[in-house]
Design an enzyme around this catalytic site. Structure first.
Site, mmCIF file in Angstrom:
data_model
loop_
_atom_site.group_PDB
_atom_site.id
_atom_site.type_symbol
_atom_site.label_atom_id
_atom_site.label_comp_id
_atom_site.label_asym_id
_atom_site.label_seq_id
_atom_site.Cartn_x
_atom_site.Cartn_y
_atom_site.Cartn_z
ATOM 1 N N VAL A 87 -0.425 -0.847 10.007
ATOM 2 C CA VAL A 87 -0.668 -0.418 8.622
ATOM 3 C C VAL A 87 -0.355 1.072 8.495
ATOM 4 O O VAL A 87 -1.004 1.906 9.140
ATOM 5 C CB VAL A 87 -2.121 -0.689 8.211
ATOM 6 N N THR A 88 0.643 1.411 7.705
ATOM 7 C CA THR A 88 0.976 2.818 7.463
ATOM 8 C C THR A 88 1.428 3.009 6.015
ATOM 9 O O THR A 88 1.934 2.074 5.379
ATOM 10 C CB THR A 88 2.122 3.328 8.361
ATOM 11 N N ARG A 95 -1.747 7.848 -1.846
ATOM 12 C CA ARG A 95 -2.562 7.856 -3.068
ATOM 13 C C ARG A 95 -1.869 7.201 -4.257
ATOM 14 O O ARG A 95 -2.006 7.630 -5.391
ATOM 15 C CB ARG A 95 -2.966 9.296 -3.444
ATOM 16 N N GLY A 97 -1.899 3.613 -4.284
ATOM 17 C CA GLY A 97 -2.399 2.243 -4.271
ATOM 18 C C GLY A 97 -1.604 1.276 -3.433
ATOM 19 O O GLY A 97 -1.795 0.058 -3.548
ATOM 20 N N LEU A 98 -0.707 1.779 -2.564
ATOM 21 C CA LEU A 98 0.134 0.870 -1.793
ATOM 22 C C LEU A 98 -0.669 0.056 -0.792
ATOM 23 O O LEU A 98 -0.445 -1.154 -0.643
ATOM 24 C CB LEU A 98 1.238 1.652 -1.079
ATOM 25 N N LEU A 99 -1.599 0.678 -0.085
ATOM 26 C CA LEU A 99 -2.410 -0.076 0.866
ATOM 27 C C LEU A 99 -3.228 -1.149 0.150
ATOM 28 O O LEU A 99 -3.343 -2.273 0.632
ATOM 29 C CB LEU A 99 -3.323 0.854 1.659
ATOM 30 N N TYR A 128 -11.383 1.114 5.397
ATOM 31 C CA TYR A 128 -11.345 -0.347 5.265
ATOM 32 C C TYR A 128 -12.617 -0.980 4.711
ATOM 33 O O TYR A 128 -12.603 -2.152 4.362
ATOM 34 C CB TYR A 128 -10.963 -0.968 6.607
ATOM 35 N N PHE A 417 -4.520 -4.514 19.049
ATOM 36 C CA PHE A 417 -3.440 -5.383 18.565
ATOM 37 C C PHE A 417 -2.759 -4.731 17.373
ATOM 38 O O PHE A 417 -3.236 -3.751 16.834
ATOM 39 C CB PHE A 417 -3.959 -6.766 18.192
#
Length: 417
Positions: A87-88, A95, A97-99, A128, A417
């Site tokens: 996840v990057t 900032r 909202g992509l994640l 998270y 992982f």
């Protein structure tokens, strides 16, 4: 500035994999150049249907990947899990909202696929929880001053008919895979190790990074069965007086019996020239410090959260694990993403459990992230009530929940992982 609505979120194609890898390496602050050999290897072992990217005018600016995973829960049952990794977000596109978009897309697919939980190892703590993940296992790393540990310097190997053998690296995948399948069902929080894991562990996976090949050793019982494995590396440091000052760094050590675990630690601490042992990431209640005659020879280097769990199917997840004793509890689960929320009655006993939607008054009210934190049995419900993250709606409900959920030994995930 590029507007958020122009950013496309979707799974990637094979032709986009080099660009996706460049974005991944950029996000992890690794050199953003990968050899063709490493790219081909990574692509061959990547499920593109579970590999997501965000694109700005055709350039990948965020990465996200999930993998099929099996998670052991208290009692030894194995649950299908959505293991999230890679996840990057590129520093030019933070900032926006992509994640959030990548996470929502992947979790929706995982829920539809039938995964009961999602898991990840969080590089940064604050991220998270807002997606419903809670830290479900912790990890501790020790460094051992062998010269102070008090172990018998004349130790020549385990007793009771057991023995320790060095294992050639070519034999580790087959031997280790069979052993790990026996080990992981005994350890809540453990996950499966796929072929790619063994390739990386034994140096068969191509890499552009410097690599030191590890040593491997196996503990065998008197009957000849493998009951423990260790992988370690060693440096070469000598003092001015020609005295060895070498460090052995354990990459992983797992055992299915206490005798095997004790023998493997004694073995690593008794290797000639080794004066310091770094334990690698261990369970917080590992046997290591107390098995030493002088536990003060072990000093904590790291103690931190490790495996995070996100419940996707409350009924399946709660019915899958075992419980310490009989009891009933009504849980009000809040889930802003709408994946696992509701009010549920849990009727549990050592023989099994049922979890059903209910309209009964709740005993506890909590967010789905706290349910993830409690799920593997590591955290105290009473502690979360004191912290204000769980609400006790009925007096005594926290004590009932602790009696049900807590496990005799702390859960532990040995692997990244």
């Amino acid at each position: 500035m590029t507007m958020t609505r122009s950013l496309e979120v979707r799974t990637i194609t094979a032709s986009e994999f080099p660009d996706w890898t460049r974005a991944l390496d950029t996000g992890f602050l690794r050199p953003p150049v990968t050899s063709d050999q490493v790219l081909a290897y990574r692509l061959a072992s990547t499920d593109l249907d579970r590999t997501w990217g965000a694109f700005d005018h055709g350039r990948c600016v965020a990465t996200f990947r999930s993998l099929a995973q099996e998670l052991t829960v208290p009692g030894g049952a194995v649950l299908s899990a959505d293991g999230i990794s890679n996840v990057t977000v590129s520093p030019t596109h933070r900032r926006r909202g992509l994640l959030s978009r990548l996470m929502a897309a992947d979790l929706a697919v995982a829920k539809e696929r039938g995964d009961a939980v999602a898991t990840l190892i969080s590089a940064e703590y604050p991220i998270y929880g807002r997606y419903g993940f809670g830290p479900a296992t912790w990890t501790t790393e020790w460094t051992v001053d062998v010269t102070r540990a008090g172990l018998d310097p004349r130790w020549a190997g385990p007793d009771r008919g057991g023995r320790i053998d060095l294992v050639d690296i070519a034999d580790v995948p087959e031997l280790g895979a069979e052993f790990h399948d026996r080990f992981r069902v005994l350890q809540p929080g453990a996950i499966n190790r796929d072929e790619r894991w063994w390739q990386r562990s034994t140096g068969r996976a191509p890499t552009d990074l410097p690599r030191t090949e590890p040593f491997h050793a196996a503990y065998r019982s008197a009957a000849g069965e493998v009951e423990g494995l260790v992988s370690y590396t060693a440096d070469s440091v000598w003092g001015d007086g020609k005295q060895p000052m070498n460090t052995a760094s354990v990459r992983w050590l797992t055992a299915v019996t206490p005798a095997a675990e004790r023998a493997l630690w004694h073995f690593v601490c008794s290797i000639d020239w080794i004066t310091t042992v770094r334990s690698g990431y261990r369970a917080p209640d590992d046997l290591l410090p107390q098995l030493l005659p002088d536990p003060r020879a072990a000093r904590i280097l790291t103690q931190a959260d490790f495996l995070w769990v996100r419940i996707l199917d409350t009924v399946r997840a709660l019915e899958a694990r075992s419980y310490a004793g009989p009891g009933a509890l009504v849980l009000e689960i809040h889930d802003g993403a709408g994946l696992a929320g509701g009010r549920f009655r849990l009727d549990a006993s050592p023989a099994g459990a049922t979890c059903t939607p209910t309209t009964d008054a709740p005993g506890l009210a909590l967010d789905v992230r706290e349910l993830g934190t409690l799920y593997l049995g590591d955290e105290s419900v009473a502690r979360l009530v004191a912290l204000g993250t769980v609400t006790e709606e009925r007096p005594g409900a926290a004590a009932v929940a602790d009696a049900l959920f807590r496990t005799p030994r702390r859960p532990w995930c040995p692997d990244t992982f």
